[in-house]
Scaffold this motif. Structure first.
Motif, mmCIF file in Angstrom:
data_model
loop_
_atom_site.group_PDB
_atom_site.id
_atom_site.type_symbol
_atom_site.label_atom_id
_atom_site.label_comp_id
_atom_site.label_asym_id
_atom_site.label_seq_id
_atom_site.Cartn_x
_atom_site.Cartn_y
_atom_site.Cartn_z
ATOM 1 N N GLY A 31 0.794 -1.224 0.000
ATOM 2 C CA GLY A 31 0.000 0.000 0.000
ATOM 3 C C GLY A 31 0.823 1.269 0.000
ATOM 4 O O GLY A 31 0.278 2.369 0.087
ATOM 5 N N GLY A 32 2.149 1.138 -0.069
ATOM 6 C CA GLY A 32 3.005 2.311 -0.135
ATOM 7 C C GLY A 32 3.510 2.781 1.210
ATOM 8 O O GLY A 32 3.894 3.942 1.362
ATOM 9 N N THR A 33 3.530 1.885 2.200
ATOM 10 C CA THR A 33 4.008 2.254 3.536
ATOM 11 C C THR A 33 5.335 1.577 3.827
ATOM 12 O O THR A 33 5.471 0.364 3.665
ATOM 13 C CB THR A 33 2.989 1.842 4.615
ATOM 14 O OG1 THR A 33 1.753 2.526 4.380
ATOM 15 C CG2 THR A 33 3.503 2.209 6.002
ATOM 16 N N VAL A 34 6.303 2.368 4.249
ATOM 17 C CA VAL A 34 7.612 1.859 4.661
ATOM 18 C C VAL A 34 7.765 2.148 6.148
ATOM 19 O O VAL A 34 7.578 3.285 6.581
ATOM 20 C CB VAL A 34 8.751 2.535 3.872
ATOM 21 C CG1 VAL A 34 10.100 1.974 4.301
ATOM 22 C CG2 VAL A 34 8.546 2.353 2.377
ATOM 23 N N GLN A 35 8.077 1.119 6.922
ATOM 24 C CA GLN A 35 8.146 1.292 8.373
ATOM 25 C C GLN A 35 9.481 0.803 8.920
ATOM 26 O O GLN A 35 9.969 -0.260 8.539
ATOM 27 C CB GLN A 35 6.996 0.517 9.034
ATOM 28 C CG GLN A 35 6.959 0.662 10.551
ATOM 29 C CD GLN A 35 5.687 0.104 11.141
ATOM 30 O OE1 GLN A 35 4.587 0.512 10.774
ATOM 31 N NE2 GLN A 35 5.814 -0.840 12.059
ATOM 32 N N PHE A 36 10.058 1.608 9.806
ATOM 33 C CA PHE A 36 11.301 1.262 10.488
ATOM 34 C C PHE A 36 11.006 1.191 11.985
ATOM 35 O O PHE A 36 10.369 2.088 12.538
ATOM 36 C CB PHE A 36 12.379 2.319 10.225
ATOM 37 C CG PHE A 36 12.690 2.540 8.777
ATOM 38 C CD1 PHE A 36 13.683 1.816 8.146
ATOM 39 C CD2 PHE A 36 11.986 3.480 8.040
ATOM 40 C CE1 PHE A 36 13.971 2.015 6.808
ATOM 41 C CE2 PHE A 36 12.265 3.693 6.701
ATOM 42 C CZ PHE A 36 13.260 2.953 6.083
ATOM 43 N N ASP A 37 11.470 0.144 12.627
ATOM 44 C CA ASP A 37 11.224 -0.043 14.053
ATOM 45 C C ASP A 37 12.540 -0.114 14.818
ATOM 46 O O ASP A 37 13.543 -0.613 14.306
ATOM 47 C CB ASP A 37 10.428 -1.326 14.298
ATOM 48 C CG ASP A 37 9.028 -1.264 13.712
ATOM 49 O OD1 ASP A 37 8.281 -0.351 14.082
ATOM 50 O OD2 ASP A 37 8.683 -2.126 12.865
ATOM 51 N N ASP A 38 12.502 0.381 16.059
ATOM 52 C CA ASP A 38 13.624 0.255 16.990
ATOM 53 C C ASP A 38 14.920 0.791 16.373
ATOM 54 O O ASP A 38 15.903 0.070 16.199
ATOM 55 C CB ASP A 38 13.789 -1.218 17.397
ATOM 56 C CG ASP A 38 14.715 -1.383 18.588
ATOM 57 O OD1 ASP A 38 14.840 -0.430 19.375
ATOM 58 O OD2 ASP A 38 15.326 -2.465 18.724
ATOM 59 N N LEU A 39 14.922 2.082 16.079
ATOM 60 C CA LEU A 39 16.086 2.723 15.459
ATOM 61 C C LEU A 39 16.946 3.405 16.516
ATOM 62 O O LEU A 39 16.457 4.219 17.303
ATOM 63 C CB LEU A 39 15.634 3.757 14.422
ATOM 64 C CG LEU A 39 14.882 3.222 13.202
ATOM 65 C CD1 LEU A 39 14.439 4.374 12.315
ATOM 66 C CD2 LEU A 39 15.743 2.249 12.410
ATOM 67 N N TRP A 40 18.229 3.075 16.522
ATOM 68 C CA TRP A 40 19.196 3.694 17.437
ATOM 69 C C TRP A 40 20.135 4.576 16.624
ATOM 70 O O TRP A 40 20.707 4.134 15.630
ATOM 71 C CB TRP A 40 20.004 2.631 18.165
ATOM 72 C CG TRP A 40 19.222 1.819 19.148
ATOM 73 C CD1 TRP A 40 18.535 0.668 18.896
ATOM 74 C CD2 TRP A 40 19.035 2.092 20.535
ATOM 75 N NE1 TRP A 40 17.930 0.209 20.038
ATOM 76 C CE2 TRP A 40 18.227 1.056 21.071
ATOM 77 C CE3 TRP A 40 19.476 3.107 21.385
ATOM 78 C CZ2 TRP A 40 17.849 1.016 22.409
ATOM 79 C CZ3 TRP A 40 19.105 3.068 22.718
ATOM 80 C CH2 TRP A 40 18.298 2.035 23.215
ATOM 81 N N LEU A 41 20.278 5.810 17.054
ATOM 82 C CA LEU A 41 21.197 6.717 16.376
ATOM 83 C C LEU A 41 22.624 6.423 16.806
ATOM 84 O O LEU A 41 22.897 6.163 17.982
ATOM 85 C CB LEU A 41 20.839 8.161 16.719
ATOM 86 C CG LEU A 41 21.587 9.258 15.952
ATOM 87 C CD1 LEU A 41 21.177 9.243 14.494
ATOM 88 C CD2 LEU A 41 21.304 10.616 16.570
ATOM 89 N N ASN A 42 23.536 6.460 15.842
ATOM 90 C CA ASN A 42 24.959 6.285 16.139
ATOM 91 C C ASN A 42 25.487 7.617 16.682
ATOM 92 O O ASN A 42 25.893 8.503 15.927
ATOM 93 C CB ASN A 42 25.707 5.867 14.874
ATOM 94 C CG ASN A 42 27.171 5.594 15.145
ATOM 95 O OD1 ASN A 42 27.604 5.546 16.302
ATOM 96 N ND2 ASN A 42 27.944 5.414 14.095
#
Length: 285
Positions: A31-42
């Protein structure tokens, strides 16, 4: 296959800024959805910029990008559960050196990743089309950031203002929602309206933590930043989706009444989070 290609693209575009990113953090729908989970910044990358506050931990629970299936549709970016822990720099901050470090980082990032490819001299339509497309996306884009918690650790003055030789103290703020939406504007102008809901600021002691960097320390800080959810009026968080519901089928007076109720609950949630971390000094719905 699509997830694999997208993972490679994300790694190339911002892999140096993300810690431990893999396909497990990524999901794509038809459906055109991109999801990112549990992202930690360096955070080590940001520490190279000689900023007055060093990021110790920066985490986003979820980042969802909804792309329009039809031309002219709006791009919607939703970010949930943003937690940041900052610590006053242990070195003397040189404003000019910090500015140059940030400028170099931005210029390198633009040159390596964002600059459009060079087009043949006989045609300059490519860059023009790219510019028009980016302007259209920015004009229609909506950014919705939900549940932001920022804690700052610093040293109080001892003998002189700003000497940083006193006791370690902490302060921070909590915001339930930040919505940035488009407003009417004559092309090619871009006009955005930002709405902040449920804000609380607090002062208190710094979090007790292990100074050794690592996943254990970062997980402990993340738990401390979110402790207001469990320790302070947990019933406020049983139906977390209601702050984002739209009101349909009611008149203006009823819609305004419901909106006030939603805003009041957002303020109560912000105060619950802030109250678990220190003494609330300011809040608003």
């Amino acid at each position: 296959m699509l997830s694999y290609l997208l993972e490679k693209f994300v790694r190339r575009l911002c892999g140096r800024w993300l810690r431990g990113f893999s396909a497990d953090n990524l999901s794509v729908s038809l459906g055109g959805t991109v999801q990112f989970d549990d992202l930690w910044l360096n955070t080590s990358e940001l520490q190279k910029m000689l900023l007055p506050y060093e990021p110790v931990v920066a985490h986003a629970g979820r980042l969802k990008l909804e792309l329009p299936l039809a031309l002219g549709g709006a791009v919607r970016l939703t970010v949930e559960d943003v937690d940041v822990y900052l610590r006053a720099a242990s070195y003397a901050v040189d404003a000019e050196a910090a500015r140059k470090a940030v400028e170099i980082a931005v210029n390198l990032y633009w040159a390596n990743y964002l600059r459009p490819p060079q087009q043949p001299a006989k045609s300059d339509a490519g860059p023009s089309q790219l510019s028009d497309t980016l302007a259209s996306v920015v004009r229609s884009a909506e950014v919705d950031v939900r549940r932001v918690r920022v804690h700052v650790e610093y040293r109080t003055p001892l003998a002189a203002l700003g000497d940083g030789a006193g006791d370690v103290a902490g302060a921070g703020f909590v915001a339930e929602r930040l919505l940035v939406d488009s407003a009417a504007a004559a092309a090619p102008a871009v006009r955005k309206v930002a709405k902040l809901t449920g804000v609380a600021c607090y002062c208190g002691a710094p979090f007790v933590m292990d100074d050794a960097p690592g996943a254990t320390r970062d997980a402990a800080l993340l738990k401390a930043l979110r402790r207001g959810r469990d320790d302070n009026a947990p019933d406020l968080f049983e139906d977390s989706g209601d702050l984002n519901d739209l009101v349909y089928g009611v008149d203006a007076a009823e819609a305004a009444k419901r909106q006030r109720s939603v805003n009041a609950k957002a303020g109560a949630r912000a105060r619950a989070f802030a109250g678990a971390c220190g003494d609330v000094v300011f809040s608003c719905d």
